[in-house]
Design a protein around this motif. Structure first.
Motif, short mmCIF file in Angstrom:
data_model
loop_
_atom_site.label_atom_id
_atom_site.label_comp_id
_atom_site.label_asym_id
_atom_site.label_seq_id
_atom_site.Cartn_x
_atom_site.Cartn_y
_atom_site.Cartn_z
N ALA A 157 40.94 38.17 16.79
CA ALA A 157 41.29 37.34 18.04
C ALA A 157 42.69 37.92 18.71
CB ALA A 157 41.44 35.99 17.77
N ARG A 158 43.40 38.56 17.78
CA ARG A 158 44.62 39.26 18.07
C ARG A 158 44.72 40.40 18.87
NH1 ARG A 158 49.90 40.21 14.09
NH2 ARG A 158 51.15 40.35 15.65
N HIS A 159 43.40 41.18 18.35
CA HIS A 159 43.23 42.41 18.73
C HIS A 159 42.54 42.33 20.27
CE1 HIS A 159 42.47 46.75 18.93
NE2 HIS A 159 41.15 46.55 19.05
N ARG A 160 41.83 41.32 20.59
CA ARG A 160 41.19 40.96 21.59
C ARG A 160 42.09 40.49 22.74
NH1 ARG A 160 36.02 37.39 21.77
NH2 ARG A 160 35.18 39.38 21.16
N THR A 161 43.49 39.53 22.42
CA THR A 161 44.44 39.28 23.22
C THR A 161 45.31 40.17 23.54
OG1 THR A 161 44.48 37.25 21.82
CG2 THR A 161 46.29 37.66 23.17
N LEU A 162 45.68 41.38 22.64
CA LEU A 162 46.26 42.37 23.26
C LEU A 162 45.44 43.23 24.15
CD1 LEU A 162 47.89 43.62 19.81
CD2 LEU A 162 49.01 42.72 21.43
N LYS A 163 44.43 43.49 23.98
CA LYS A 163 43.59 44.20 24.87
C LYS A 163 43.60 43.46 26.28
CE LYS A 163 40.11 46.66 22.11
NZ LYS A 163 38.70 46.98 22.10
N LEU A 164 43.40 42.35 26.25
CA LEU A 164 43.53 41.48 27.65
C LEU A 164 44.91 41.47 28.30
CD1 LEU A 164 41.92 39.67 29.31
CD2 LEU A 164 42.75 37.68 28.10
N GLY A 165 45.87 41.35 27.28
CA GLY A 165 47.14 41.51 27.99
C GLY A 165 47.50 42.78 28.58
N ALA A 166 47.11 44.01 27.72
CA ALA A 166 47.24 45.17 28.16
C ALA A 166 46.46 45.38 29.90
CB ALA A 166 46.90 46.28 27.46
N ALA A 167 45.16 44.89 29.85
CA ALA A 167 44.63 45.12 31.10
C ALA A 167 45.16 44.43 32.06
CB ALA A 167 43.20 44.38 30.70
N LEU A 168 45.60 43.02 31.93
CA LEU A 168 46.35 42.38 32.95
C LEU A 168 47.71 43.09 33.37
CD1 LEU A 168 46.03 38.56 31.74
CD2 LEU A 168 44.89 39.85 33.54
N LEU A 169 48.28 43.58 32.41
CA LEU A 169 49.58 44.57 32.61
C LEU A 169 49.22 45.48 33.43
CD1 LEU A 169 52.68 44.55 32.24
CD2 LEU A 169 52.31 46.11 30.37
N LEU A 170 48.21 46.39 33.29
CA LEU A 170 47.92 47.51 34.16
C LEU A 170 47.27 47.17 35.43
CD1 LEU A 170 47.15 50.48 34.05
CD2 LEU A 170 44.89 50.11 33.31
N CYS A 171 46.58 46.15 35.63
CA CYS A 171 46.18 45.32 36.82
C CYS A 171 47.37 45.15 37.55
CB CYS A 171 45.17 44.38 36.86
SG CYS A 171 43.62 44.76 36.43
N GLY A 172 48.25 44.46 37.22
CA GLY A 172 49.65 44.01 37.72
C GLY A 172 50.48 45.21 38.28
N ALA A 173 50.63 46.19 37.53
CA ALA A 173 51.23 47.51 37.75
C ALA A 173 50.44 48.18 38.96
CB ALA A 173 51.49 48.41 36.46
N LEU A 174 49.19 48.13 38.90
CA LEU A 174 48.38 48.95 40.10
C LEU A 174 48.45 48.04 41.34
CD1 LEU A 174 45.32 50.19 38.23
CD2 LEU A 174 47.19 51.68 39.10
N SER A 175 48.52 46.80 41.17
CA SER A 175 48.63 46.04 42.41
C SER A 175 50.05 46.11 42.98
CB SER A 175 48.08 44.46 42.19
OG SER A 175 49.25 44.04 41.40
N ALA A 176 51.07 46.56 42.26
CA ALA A 176 52.51 46.47 42.73
C ALA A 176 52.39 47.89 43.61
CB ALA A 176 53.23 46.56 41.65
N CYS A 177 51.53 48.83 43.36
CA CYS A 177 51.49 50.07 44.22
C CYS A 177 50.61 50.08 45.46
CB CYS A 177 51.46 51.20 43.31
SG CYS A 177 52.55 51.52 42.02
N SER A 178 50.30 48.88 45.59
CA SER A 178 49.18 48.85 47.00
C SER A 178 50.28 48.68 48.11
CB SER A 178 48.35 47.68 46.78
OG SER A 178 49.06 46.44 47.01
N ALA A 179 49.89 49.25 49.33
CA ALA A 179 50.27 49.09 50.70
C ALA A 179 50.36 47.91 51.08
CB ALA A 179 49.76 50.41 51.60
N THR A 180 51.76 47.65 51.59
CA THR A 180 51.52 46.32 52.52
C THR A 180 51.78 46.72 54.23
OG1 THR A 180 53.90 46.45 52.32
CG2 THR A 180 52.78 45.06 50.75
N TYR A 181 51.02 45.97 55.00
CA TYR A 181 51.14 46.21 56.48
C TYR A 181 52.03 45.00 57.17
CZ TYR A 181 47.53 49.63 55.09
OH TYR A 181 46.89 50.64 54.42
N ARG A 182 52.81 45.42 58.29
CA ARG A 182 53.56 44.63 58.85
C ARG A 182 53.18 44.70 60.44
NH1 ARG A 182 59.29 44.09 55.72
NH2 ARG A 182 58.50 43.00 53.99
N ASN A 183 53.07 43.57 61.18
CA ASN A 183 52.84 43.64 62.54
C ASN A 183 53.98 43.25 63.20
OD1 ASN A 183 50.01 44.37 62.11
ND2 ASN A 183 49.57 42.06 61.83
N HIS A 184 54.18 44.07 64.18
CA HIS A 184 55.77 43.74 65.00
C HIS A 184 55.41 43.74 66.51
CE1 HIS A 184 58.41 44.53 61.61
NE2 HIS A 184 57.48 45.51 61.36
#
Length: 150
Positions: free
Chosen positions: A3-30
């Motif tokens: 269970a601890r190993h599975r929790t670590l894998k899940l935490g690492a996957a969430l951290l990776l997804c969060g890091a990748l989403s931080a690098c996504s482009a944002t668009y602004r309309n003016h």
């Protein structure tokens, strides 16, 4: 232990997804550019500045020389991480008027048209707007030693 190993894998996957989403482009309309349906209500040679403002709204910018035209500017800007923001879409609707204030022409321009619409101009009229530094530098050569000796 499993269970601890599975929790670590899940935490690492969430951290990776969060890091990748931080690098996504944002668009602004003016800005705002009127729709073709709104512009079709304006009649060239008949409508005035006031009726244009009533039908399509107040412009983003106006002409600087004797109020020659209205410019409606709409842009879409892409922001990506540390990179400089990039304008990916721009649309300019230019409504020009006669000296009497009657609509003379309506034009729609995009980045693909390569049209440059002057939104600001710097004009010097007959030396009226000459800066202090320019005046000072112009007078440097006009002095002689006799000017300082009485």
């Amino acid at each position: 232990m499993r269970a601890r190993h599975r929790t670590l894998k899940l935490g690492a996957a969430l951290l990776l997804c969060g890091a990748l989403s931080a690098c996504s482009a944002t668009y602004r309309n003016h800005g705002y550019a009127p729709l073709d349906e709104d512009l079709s209500q304006i009649t060239v040679g008949v409508d005035t500045r006031d009726t244009v403002a009533e039908v399509v709204g107040t412009p983003s910018s106006g002409g600087v020389l004797s109020e020659s035209g209205y410019y409606y500017v709409q842009s879409r800007v892409k922001h990506f991480a540390w990179q400089k923001p990039e304008v990916i879409e721009r649309e300019v609707v230019a409504v020009s008027f006669t000296e009497a204030g009657i609509v003379e022409n309506i034009g729609r321009y995009t980045l693909q048209d390569g049209q440059v619409v002057p939104l600001a101009r710097r004009i010097t009229r007959n030396g009226q707007d000459v800066s202090f530094i320019r005046k000072l530098l112009a007078n440097l050569g006009r002095f002689s030693a006799s000017d300082f000796i009485n």
